[in-house]
Design an enzyme around this catalytic site. Structure first.
Site, short mmCIF file in Angstrom:
data_model
loop_
_atom_site.label_atom_id
_atom_site.label_comp_id
_atom_site.label_asym_id
_atom_site.label_seq_id
_atom_site.Cartn_x
_atom_site.Cartn_y
_atom_site.Cartn_z
N TYR A 160 15.12 -10.19 -18.94
CA TYR A 160 13.71 -9.60 -19.50
C TYR A 160 13.19 -7.92 -19.76
O TYR A 160 12.40 -7.29 -20.32
CB TYR A 160 12.93 -9.56 -17.88
CG TYR A 160 11.10 -9.22 -18.19
CD1 TYR A 160 10.01 -10.34 -19.40
CD2 TYR A 160 10.78 -8.80 -18.11
CE1 TYR A 160 8.64 -9.88 -19.03
CE2 TYR A 160 8.79 -9.03 -18.07
CZ TYR A 160 7.93 -9.58 -18.51
OH TYR A 160 6.96 -9.21 -18.55
N LYS A 164 12.34 -6.54 -23.12
CA LYS A 164 11.64 -5.92 -24.07
C LYS A 164 11.91 -4.62 -23.92
O LYS A 164 10.78 -3.89 -24.90
CB LYS A 164 10.51 -5.55 -22.11
CG LYS A 164 9.94 -6.35 -21.49
CD LYS A 164 9.01 -7.73 -22.28
CE LYS A 164 8.02 -8.97 -22.27
NZ LYS A 164 7.44 -9.51 -22.90
#
Length: 282
Positions: A160, A164
């Site tokens: 993640y 990002k």
């Protein structure tokens, strides 16, 4: 934040941040193309229609090229244009790096980073074409969804955090490469109490909730509106009515010899890394 006559695409619009963003944009006057997995955006569409707004649902996985194509086509065919893209859809597969599977890595990077790329690429290709035809800049806004996970380097979210970070870089590259056509691209790192963050923030308190997604949605509408004309290539941390503008990375020190580098780190706090821990105090 007057978006009358504008058309916005919002991905992951069935719940949480995406739903709040779609509703806020609709309140500002935009016609909305809602995206989510099959059946997930129907309730949000009904809410927009109850507000008197116009919307259409395009179901599909944002990591698939066909979904990005269908979203832009729906905006053009149903409402006659495209002006705003809010890339929000995402998934979590939290795991420590040493326990993470190939599929857990691939899924998160595909949905977040590839999903942002596909729709952004299609939108800016359209806007570039329109700008060339008109001989003038057009109205194009992209709001991407990054996360403080990339600023901090979240330990149990290597997939993640990496996705990002890629989204933040994609945002800056988009802003630098397409501003001449009228495009403004910015990224937000939102804190909001949603189904995806329930394990982090817990249940909402009684009364006002500083982590209500509506706080973030209002800022997204600000970036999407005429008020966002001079804001481009920026990354913001947003929650509870607070907006923090993140500074770009800077050069801390230059070393001309390895001995100097070793000496610099000899007494340096080992916890002082590239992680931006200051955001935890916001």
């Amino acid at each position: 934040m007057d978006l009358a006559g504008k058309v916005a695409v919002v991905t992951g619009a069935g719940a949480g941040l995406g739903r709040a963003e779609a509703l806020e944009l609709a309140r500002a006057g935009a016609s909305i193309v809602l995206n989510d997995l099959p059946g997930a955006a129907d309730a949000a569409a009904a809410e927009i229609e109850q507000l008197g707004g116009k919307c259409v649902v395009v179901e599909g996985d944002v990591g698939e090229r066909a979904t990005a194509d269908a979203l832009v086509t729906a905006a053009m065919e149903q409402f006659g244009g495209l002006h705003v893209v809010v890339n929000n859809a995402g998934v979590l597969r939290d795991r420590m790096l040493f326990n993470m599977t190939d599929d857990e890595w691939d899924l998160v990077v595909r949905v977040h980073l590839r999903g942002h790329f596909l729709l952004s690429r299609n939108a800016v290709a359209l806007w570039k074409q329109q700008s060339k035809a008109a001989g003038a800049p057009v109205y194009g806004r992209i709001v991407n969804t990054a996360s403080e996970a990339f600023l901090l380097g979240s330990e149990g979210q290597a997939n993640y955090a990496a996705a990002k970070a890629g989204i933040a870089a994609l945002t800056v590259a988009t802003a630098r490469g397409t501003s001449r056509y009228g495009v403004r691209a910015n990224a937000i790192c939102p804190r909001a109490r949603t189904r995806m963050t329930a394990h982090v923030f817990g249940d909402a308190p009684a009364g006002d909730d500083s982590l209500d997604p509506s706080h973030v949605a209002r800022f997204v509408a600000h970036l999407a509106g005429p008020s966002g004309e001079r804001i481009n290539g920026q990354v913001f941390v947003v929650h509870g009515g607070m907006v923090a503008l993140m500074a770009p990375p800077t050069v801390e020190r230059k070393f001309d010899a390895l001995a100097d580098l070793d000496g610099h780190f000899a007494d340096r706090d080992p916890q002082r890394t590239f992680a931006c821990t200051e955001t935890m105090a916001l």
